[in-house]
Scaffold this motif. Structure first.
Motif, PDB file in Angstrom:
ATOM      1  N   UNK A 146     -15.039 -13.681  27.454  1.00 15.86           N
ATOM      2  CA  UNK A 146     -13.645 -13.704  27.881  1.00 15.86           C
ATOM      3  C   UNK A 146     -12.803 -12.631  27.199  1.00 15.86           C
ATOM      4  N   UNK A 147     -13.088 -12.372  25.930  1.00 17.08           N
ATOM      5  CA  UNK A 147     -12.283 -11.379  25.204  1.00 17.08           C
ATOM      6  C   UNK A 147     -12.449  -9.994  25.810  1.00 17.08           C
ATOM      7  N   UNK A 158      -1.161  -6.069  36.417  1.00 15.16           N
ATOM      8  CA  UNK A 158       0.181  -6.428  35.971  1.00 15.16           C
ATOM      9  C   UNK A 158       0.531  -7.827  36.465  1.00 15.16           C
ATOM     10  N   UNK A 159       1.056  -8.639  35.548  1.00 14.01           N
ATOM     11  CA  UNK A 159       1.457 -10.014  35.874  1.00 14.01           C
ATOM     12  C   UNK A 159       0.328 -10.739  36.632  1.00 14.01           C
ATOM     13  N   UNK A 160      -0.866 -10.837  36.008  1.00 10.65           N
ATOM     14  CA  UNK A 160      -2.027 -11.379  36.732  1.00 10.65           C
ATOM     15  C   UNK A 160      -1.955 -12.887  36.946  1.00 10.65           C
ATOM     16  N   UNK A 161      -2.611 -13.318  37.994  1.00  8.27           N
ATOM     17  CA  UNK A 161      -2.808 -14.739  38.299  1.00  8.27           C
ATOM     18  C   UNK A 161      -4.322 -14.920  38.455  1.00  8.27           C
ATOM     19  N   UNK A 180      -5.176 -14.251  28.696  1.00  4.26           N
ATOM     20  CA  UNK A 180      -4.191 -13.350  29.297  1.00  4.26           C
ATOM     21  C   UNK A 180      -2.768 -13.905  29.226  1.00  4.26           C
ATOM     22  N   UNK A 181      -2.635 -15.141  28.724  1.00  7.83           N
ATOM     23  CA  UNK A 181      -1.330 -15.814  28.647  1.00  7.83           C
ATOM     24  C   UNK A 181      -0.663 -15.866  30.019  1.00  7.83           C
TER      25      UNK A 181
END
Length: 292
Positions: A146-147, A158-161, A180-181
């Motif tokens: 994951x890292x 940008x601004x991922x979902x 990714x918060x």
């Protein structure tokens, strides 16, 4: 560990593994006879040592598995102290249960063979079902990168979902989203066990102007992801990324993804490099665990 033995399916990562661990590496000699039989020779220098055997079970998978078995047999004849396998991609991991009567549990057979051939531990990247490693009669480590995956996504989206392809992979989406918060969800996917046909549906999510990341362990034919990408774009997404641990991409999979306007396919370096894929390196995460 004393030495790294680079199997026949490790050319794209073994030198990096050697540098990361500061351990000498040697290569297995391999050739195919005119009648199709495989010849393997292991350097005698590994005799009596603790070995990391690096070998991925890449397509053609049956050839890769047979070569691994021959390497293990050669190592046993050289009286190796310890064989620790780094098998970044474990083939047959998706046949992890009996779906229809008369089927084998293929991953069970494979892992039991590796145990019987003298492999004492196995390190792998994101095996399809971690619980199947219980079939291996030794120590096992399943590294989910994951890292490394998140670091690459941060530089591209940008601004991922984050979306997983089904509820079974929801934990994967959650963990990546945490790195990714950001927020996450999953698709509803139903597959006909006889025809293989898949139906996809989404929950009520707002994807307008978002960069959407479809995350999974393996992408093979690309059909499901391509259909999902089309629907995601219809919901207003700006870009669709695919992030996986293993990019098999069989047949014309990469063309299917291009036709669905998938912006980028991101994958760990567990299989031979293919055009159209951006790779992130999982060796640092593996090396950290091996050093511990």
């Amino acid at each position: 560990m004393d030495i790294i033995l680079c199997g026949t399916k490790s050319d794209w990562f073994c030198d990096n593994l050697s540098k990361s661990l500061n351990i000498k590496s040697l290569k297995v000699f391999h050739k195919v006879f005119p009648d199709g039989e495989t010849y393997i020779r292991v350097p005698e220098e590994v005799s009596g040592k603790k070995v990391i055997l690096a070998h991925s079970l890449s397509p053609p998978q049956n050839d890769s598995i047979w070569e691994l078995i021959l390497i293990l047999e050669a190592l046993r004849e050289l009286d190796i102290k310890e064989i620790n396998g780094y098998i970044p991609y474990v083939a047959y991991s998706r046949q992890d249960k009996i779906f229809l009567n008369g089927e084998p549990i293929s991953i069970k057979a494979l892992l039991q063979i590796l145990s019987q051939m003298g492999m004492s531990s196995i390190y792998t990247i994101d095996i399809h079902k971690p619980n199947t490693l219980s079939y291996f009669n030794g120590t096992s480590y399943n590294i989910i990168p994951f890292k490394s995956m998140a670091n690459m996504i941060r530089n591209m989206a940008k601004h991922p979902f984050v979306i997983s392809p089904d509820i079974g992979a929801l934990e994967r989406a959650r963990r990546l989203a945490n790195e990714l918060s950001t927020d996450f969800d999953y698709m509803e996917k139903k597959r006909d066990v006889y025809t293989g046909k898949i139906e996809i549906s989404f929950h009520e999510v707002n994807l307008k102007d978002r960069d959407v990341v479809i995350v999974d362990d393996i992408i093979s034919t690309g059909g499901t992801v391509a259909e999902a990408a089309k629907k995601i774009y219809s919901l207003g997404a700006k870009k669709v990324f695919v992030a996986v641990s293993h990019a098999l991409l069989a047949g014309d999979a990469i063309n299917k993804l291009k036709e669905a306007n998938v912006y980028s396919v991101l994958s760990a370096n567990t299989l031979p490099p293919k055009s159209g894929v951006i790779y992130y390196d999982v060796i640092p995460e593996l090396a950290e665990i091996l050093k511990q």
